[in-house]
Design a protein around this motif. Structure first.
Motif, mmCIF file in Angstrom:
data_model
loop_
_atom_site.group_PDB
_atom_site.id
_atom_site.type_symbol
_atom_site.label_atom_id
_atom_site.label_comp_id
_atom_site.label_asym_id
_atom_site.label_seq_id
_atom_site.Cartn_x
_atom_site.Cartn_y
_atom_site.Cartn_z
ATOM 1 N N VAL A 1 0.843 -1.194 0.000
ATOM 2 C CA VAL A 1 0.000 0.000 0.000
ATOM 3 C C VAL A 1 0.881 1.248 0.000
ATOM 4 O O VAL A 1 2.024 1.218 0.462
ATOM 5 N N ASP A 2 0.319 2.323 -0.526
ATOM 6 C CA ASP A 2 0.929 3.649 -0.441
ATOM 7 C C ASP A 2 0.018 4.511 0.418
ATOM 8 O O ASP A 2 -1.166 4.675 0.103
ATOM 9 N N VAL A 3 0.562 5.057 1.476
ATOM 10 C CA VAL A 3 -0.237 5.787 2.461
ATOM 11 C C VAL A 3 0.306 7.196 2.621
ATOM 12 O O VAL A 3 1.519 7.401 2.746
ATOM 13 N N GLY A 4 -0.577 8.181 2.645
ATOM 14 C CA GLY A 4 -0.195 9.555 2.910
ATOM 15 C C GLY A 4 -0.335 9.870 4.389
ATOM 16 O O GLY A 4 -1.330 9.511 5.020
ATOM 17 N N VAL A 5 0.676 10.518 4.958
ATOM 18 C CA VAL A 5 0.666 10.887 6.375
ATOM 19 C C VAL A 5 0.737 12.406 6.486
ATOM 20 O O VAL A 5 1.611 13.039 5.864
ATOM 21 N N ILE A 6 -0.171 12.985 7.264
ATOM 22 C CA ILE A 6 -0.207 14.440 7.469
ATOM 23 C C ILE A 6 -0.085 14.709 8.959
ATOM 24 O O ILE A 6 -0.861 14.185 9.759
ATOM 25 N N ILE B 1 -1.070 1.624 9.291
ATOM 26 C CA ILE B 1 -0.788 1.189 7.916
ATOM 27 C C ILE B 1 -1.325 -0.227 7.691
ATOM 28 O O ILE B 1 -1.922 -0.523 6.648
ATOM 29 N N ARG B 2 -1.141 -1.079 8.661
ATOM 30 C CA ARG B 2 -1.651 -2.450 8.524
ATOM 31 C C ARG B 2 -3.175 -2.442 8.382
ATOM 32 O O ARG B 2 -3.730 -3.170 7.555
ATOM 33 N N TRP B 3 -3.840 -1.634 9.187
ATOM 34 C CA TRP B 3 -5.304 -1.557 9.095
ATOM 35 C C TRP B 3 -5.750 -1.059 7.724
ATOM 36 O O TRP B 3 -6.705 -1.592 7.140
ATOM 37 N N ARG C 1 -8.256 -2.092 2.469
ATOM 38 C CA ARG C 1 -8.145 -2.140 1.015
ATOM 39 C C ARG C 1 -8.321 -3.575 0.509
ATOM 40 O O ARG C 1 -8.960 -3.817 -0.526
ATOM 41 N N ALA C 2 -7.732 -4.517 1.236
ATOM 42 C CA ALA C 2 -7.865 -5.911 0.829
ATOM 43 C C ALA C 2 -9.315 -6.374 0.911
ATOM 44 O O ALA C 2 -9.817 -7.081 0.029
ATOM 45 N N ALA C 3 -10.007 -5.961 1.982
ATOM 46 C CA ALA C 3 -11.410 -6.342 2.127
ATOM 47 C C ALA C 3 -12.263 -5.744 1.021
ATOM 48 O O ALA C 3 -13.188 -6.390 0.504
ATOM 49 N N ALA C 4 -11.946 -4.510 0.633
ATOM 50 C CA ALA C 4 -12.723 -3.846 -0.421
ATOM 51 C C ALA C 4 -12.519 -4.509 -1.778
ATOM 52 O O ALA C 4 -13.419 -4.523 -2.624
ATOM 53 N N SER C 5 -11.334 -5.076 -1.981
ATOM 54 C CA SER C 5 -11.034 -5.699 -3.276
ATOM 55 C C SER C 5 -11.307 -7.193 -3.291
ATOM 56 O O SER C 5 -11.148 -7.852 -4.315
ATOM 57 N N THR D 1 -9.600 -9.478 -1.594
ATOM 58 C CA THR D 1 -8.386 -10.277 -1.414
ATOM 59 C C THR D 1 -8.092 -10.404 0.071
ATOM 60 O O THR D 1 -8.698 -9.735 0.910
ATOM 61 N N SER D 2 -7.147 -11.253 0.419
ATOM 62 C CA SER D 2 -6.778 -11.443 1.821
ATOM 63 C C SER D 2 -5.497 -10.707 2.129
ATOM 64 O O SER D 2 -4.648 -10.521 1.266
ATOM 65 N N GLN D 3 -5.353 -10.289 3.391
ATOM 66 C CA GLN D 3 -4.138 -9.597 3.847
ATOM 67 C C GLN D 3 -3.545 -10.392 4.992
ATOM 68 O O GLN D 3 -4.165 -10.545 6.043
ATOM 69 N N ASN D 4 -2.351 -10.911 4.809
ATOM 70 C CA ASN D 4 -1.713 -11.700 5.856
ATOM 71 C C ASN D 4 -1.037 -10.804 6.864
ATOM 72 O O ASN D 4 -0.576 -9.740 6.515
#
Length: 463
Positions: free
Chosen positions: A259-264, A447-449, A454-458, A460-463
């Protein structure tokens, strides 16, 4: 994982505490006699006390005054105000009165502090205030470094995250902790310890702070750090001394979670920072998720909360309600449908995480608690300060300023945050081992969450 850390987690407490630190900093020269030692006329002292009492009597949102018999309190303290010999004597009486309420955002600001810096004078205000560029939090019984400003004197001295602060200018952290634990307060031990240590790091540019520390191998070192001029953006807030605001935005690319995450991150809710924050949102519109880092953010202008929330909401959703004695004011998000280039956009609809800790207060709690209550964001970290009362300021007859709350805030799902704070959806504790290894547990959990969402929305599974 790639990206950069925030430059700072903002060494500030409540606006009032910071004001006291700024006004009280030493410039390395002999101090003139304290204004508090000046004599005061009995008639002026009584008029000042009566005015302070009456303002709270008329405007406090709770007619029971949080269980305090406000009239009886006046009767008991007014004689002390009448016999006050000095300005300091009077201030102690009024401060005792407002402290009896046991609530945040009530304080007496000395006249000299309220006018310590004039924002209309064309001068380099930052040259008056020393800045150390180190951030720390209590971890167990230790005060541990959590961040160091890049290219600053602390970094040059070799101090790194995970090191332990043992003493500041000869004051033992262990002794400070003992004093905190022996005193009663509505605020958490972690917050009070942080504030006490922070209060010993002030000074003027060129002043030296002596730090006794334990390095990564637990070797005890004594280091001297010279305070630098504060180069952050000066902002004036009412009658309070000048604050120094700062913001940062960066992208984290996680190979582990794909994933790519923006942090502010920003250290105050102050209007000059809104342009930078809006620009950061524009930059991250295509990110897999956005993290708003409010660790160390003491609060500021509550109205900014509605604008920032509007970047993530497509309707005027109620985040909570301000409740005064006579009316209720709904806090509705302001959907942001135009970007910084005046182009039409839709508010960001991806996962939003918020990071808080024991130093996140006031407007930061309005935002995190409000977004949590409508289930638009997930909150990570430690429980916030619990100081969530909107306040205003009134000048008293002797020139001092009374800072006083006029409403309480209740979230959309009916939670009163004052005295309780925002409780994270996912509590995350700091450990020294993770800090020494360069980790940021709360950021990593967020980030893990986001990856899981994102995995749930698509599908797919996230280990």
């Amino acid at each position: 994982m790639t990206g950069k850390r925030p430059k700072t987690l903002a060494p500030v407490a409540f606006l009032i505490l910071t004001a006291a630190l700024l006004a009280g900093c030493s410039k390395g020269t002999p101090e003139p006699p304290s204004p508090g030692a000046a004599p005061i006329d009995s008639q002026l002292a009584v008029a000042t006390f009566d005015t302070a009492w009456a303002i709270i009597y008329r405007t406090h949102f709770d007619t029971t005054f949080n269980g305090v018999d406000w009239v009886a309190l006046k009767d008991s303290l007014r004689p002390e105000a009448q016999t006050a010999q000095t300005v300091g004597d009077l201030r102690r009486v009024i401060s005792q009165m407002v402290a009896t309420l046991g609530q945040s955002h009530f304080a007496l600001i000395p006249e000299e502090a309220s006018e310590a810096f004039n924002p209309y004078e064309e001068e380099d205000v930052g040259s008056e205030i020393g800045y150390i560029g180190i951030q720390f939090r209590q971890v167990g019984d230790q005060m541990v470094v959590v961040g160091v400003d890049e290219d600053g004197n602390v970094e040059a001295a070799g101090i790194r995250p995970g090191w332990v602060i043992v003493a500041v200018n000869g004051d033992s952290v262990a002794d400070l902790l003992e004093g905190v634990r022996e005193s009663d307060s509505r605020y958490s031990e972690d917050y009070r310890m942080w504030a006490r240590v922070r209060g010993r790091l002030g000074g003027a540019p060129g002043d030296t702070v002596t730090l006794e520390v334990l390095d990564a191998s637990d070797e005890e070192l004594v280091l001297e750090v010279v305070l630098e001029p504060d180069a952050r953006q000066p902002v004036k807030f009412g009658n309070l001394p000048t604050f120094f605001s700062d913001a940062d935005a960066y992208q984290v690319s996680s190979d582990e979670y794909d994933v790519d995450v923006g942090v502010i991150w920003f250290n105050f809710w102050m209007s000059p920072l809104m342009k930078e924050i809006d620009g950061a949102i524009d930059e991250f519109r295509d990110a897999d998720g956005i993290i708003i880092d409010l660790r160390g953010n003491a609060g500021g202008m509550g109205g900014m909360v509605l604008g920032l929330a509007g970047h993530f909401l497509d309707e005027k959703v109620i985040l909570g309600t301000y409740k005064t004695r006579t009316l209720n004011l709904e806090m509705k998000a302001n959907p942001r449908r135009v970007d910084t280039n005046s182009q039409r956009v839709t508010p960001y609809d991806g996962p939003v995480a918020i990071l808080i800790d024991e130093t996140s207060g006031s407007a930061s709690e309005l935002f995190s608690g409000g977004m949590q209550s409508i289930e638009r964001a997930r909150v990570f970290g430690k429980t916030s300060v619990g100081a969530v009362l909107p306040a205003t300021m009134d000048r008293l007859p002797n020139g001092d300023v009374l800072y006083h709350a006029f409403a309480e805030f209740v979230t959309a799902d009916g939670v009163t945050l004052e005295g309780q704070g925002v409780i994270p959806d996912q509590p995350v504790e700091l450990t020294r081992e993770e800090l020494l290894a360069g980790g940021d547990p709360a950021l990593d959990a967020a980030i893990r969450w986001i990856a899981e969402e994102r995995a749930a929305a698509s599908g797919t599974s996230q280990n």
